[in-house]
Design a protein around this motif. Structure first.
Motif, short mmCIF file in Angstrom:
data_model
loop_
_atom_site.label_atom_id
_atom_site.label_comp_id
_atom_site.label_asym_id
_atom_site.label_seq_id
_atom_site.Cartn_x
_atom_site.Cartn_y
_atom_site.Cartn_z
N ASN A 53 0.87 -1.55 -0.08
CA ASN A 53 0.16 0.03 0.25
C ASN A 53 0.57 1.22 0.64
O ASN A 53 2.27 1.33 0.10
CB ASN A 53 -1.25 -0.33 0.74
N GLU A 54 -0.15 2.17 -0.44
CA GLU A 54 0.40 3.39 -0.15
C GLU A 54 2.10 3.59 1.33
O GLU A 54 2.98 4.92 0.92
CB GLU A 54 -0.28 4.66 0.01
N LYS A 55 1.96 3.38 2.01
CA LYS A 55 2.55 3.02 3.15
C LYS A 55 4.04 2.40 2.76
O LYS A 55 4.55 1.95 4.42
CB LYS A 55 1.40 3.20 4.45
N GLY A 56 3.94 1.49 1.82
CA GLY A 56 4.18 0.62 1.88
C GLY A 56 4.63 -1.31 2.91
O GLY A 56 5.54 -1.61 3.35
N VAL A 78 -7.47 -19.11 12.27
CA VAL A 78 -6.37 -17.51 12.32
C VAL A 78 -5.78 -17.29 13.47
O VAL A 78 -6.45 -17.12 14.29
CB VAL A 78 -7.27 -16.58 11.54
N LEU A 79 -4.47 -17.11 13.67
CA LEU A 79 -3.86 -16.18 14.85
C LEU A 79 -3.60 -15.37 14.84
O LEU A 79 -3.97 -14.66 15.80
CB LEU A 79 -2.92 -17.05 14.58
N THR A 80 -3.40 -14.69 14.31
CA THR A 80 -3.15 -13.15 13.85
C THR A 80 -3.28 -12.23 12.54
O THR A 80 -3.49 -13.25 11.64
CB THR A 80 -2.36 -12.69 14.87
N LEU A 81 -3.53 -11.16 12.34
CA LEU A 81 -3.20 -10.42 11.26
C LEU A 81 -2.23 -9.56 11.83
O LEU A 81 -2.91 -8.64 12.59
CB LEU A 81 -4.67 -9.33 11.05
N CYS A 82 -1.28 -9.23 10.75
CA CYS A 82 -0.26 -7.99 10.15
C CYS A 82 0.34 -7.48 9.56
O CYS A 82 -0.75 -8.28 8.48
CB CYS A 82 1.19 -9.02 11.33
N TYR A 83 1.01 -7.16 9.95
CA TYR A 83 1.13 -5.69 8.53
C TYR A 83 2.56 -5.99 8.35
O TYR A 83 3.54 -6.11 9.33
CB TYR A 83 1.14 -4.63 8.40
N MET A 84 3.00 -6.29 6.85
CA MET A 84 5.33 -6.81 6.76
C MET A 84 4.79 -5.10 5.73
O MET A 84 4.37 -4.92 4.20
CB MET A 84 5.01 -7.69 5.69
N ARG A 100 3.33 -0.81 13.31
CA ARG A 100 3.02 -0.06 12.73
C ARG A 100 3.13 1.19 14.65
O ARG A 100 3.71 2.64 13.99
CB ARG A 100 1.78 0.44 12.75
N SER A 101 3.00 0.26 15.12
CA SER A 101 2.59 1.15 16.18
C SER A 101 4.20 2.02 17.06
O SER A 101 4.18 2.73 17.24
CB SER A 101 1.89 0.48 17.91
#
Length: 128
Positions: free
Chosen positions: A10-13, A27-33, A52-53
């Motif tokens: 996405n626009e934030k990479g 499903v264990l978790t949703l994360c961002y990479m 992100r935090s």
């Protein structure tokens, strides 16, 4: 790496990534990479995420030791999300549950219920 060429961040990479237990399909978790997290995950076979935090890269289980060992990797038809099938060490959720999705919402009664059992005591693991 061929996978990175197929992905659309996405626009934030970042790209959303679903982490699934290979043993039971939960499903264990949703994360961002970001690209670095995807690369390190593939290179080490251990899930890395972009927090992100905290605006930084980290290995999942960095504080607890509850790592996720990658067994299979999938990406969707548009290349804008990933699924990692993993062997979970202990539990995925920092709140002490195997999955971060331990609460269920019931629309008819507008109620929320915890539907999983705690696997570990977060106060002991994270020295709170």
């Amino acid at each position: 790496m061929q996978l990175l060429e197929k992905l659309h961040f996405n626009e934030k990479g970042l790209i959303p990534s679903v982490i699934v237990d290979i043993m039971d399909g939960k499903v264990l978790t949703l994360c961002y990479m970001n690209k670095e997290a995807v690369t390190k995950t593939i290179e080490t076979s251990k899930v890395h995420v972009f927090r992100r935090s905290q605006n930084r890269l980290m290995i999942k289980g960095e504080s607890s030791g509850h790592i996720q060992v990658v067994k299979r990797v999938f990406f969707d038809c548009e290349g804008n999300s990933l699924i990692f099938m993993v062997e979970q060490q202990v539990a995925a959720c920092h709140a002490g549950y195997k999955t971060c999705f331990y609460r269920e919402y019931f629309p008819k009664t507008d109620s929320i219920q915890i539907v999983e059992n705690k696997i570990f005591d977060p106060d002991k693991v994270y020295n709170k």
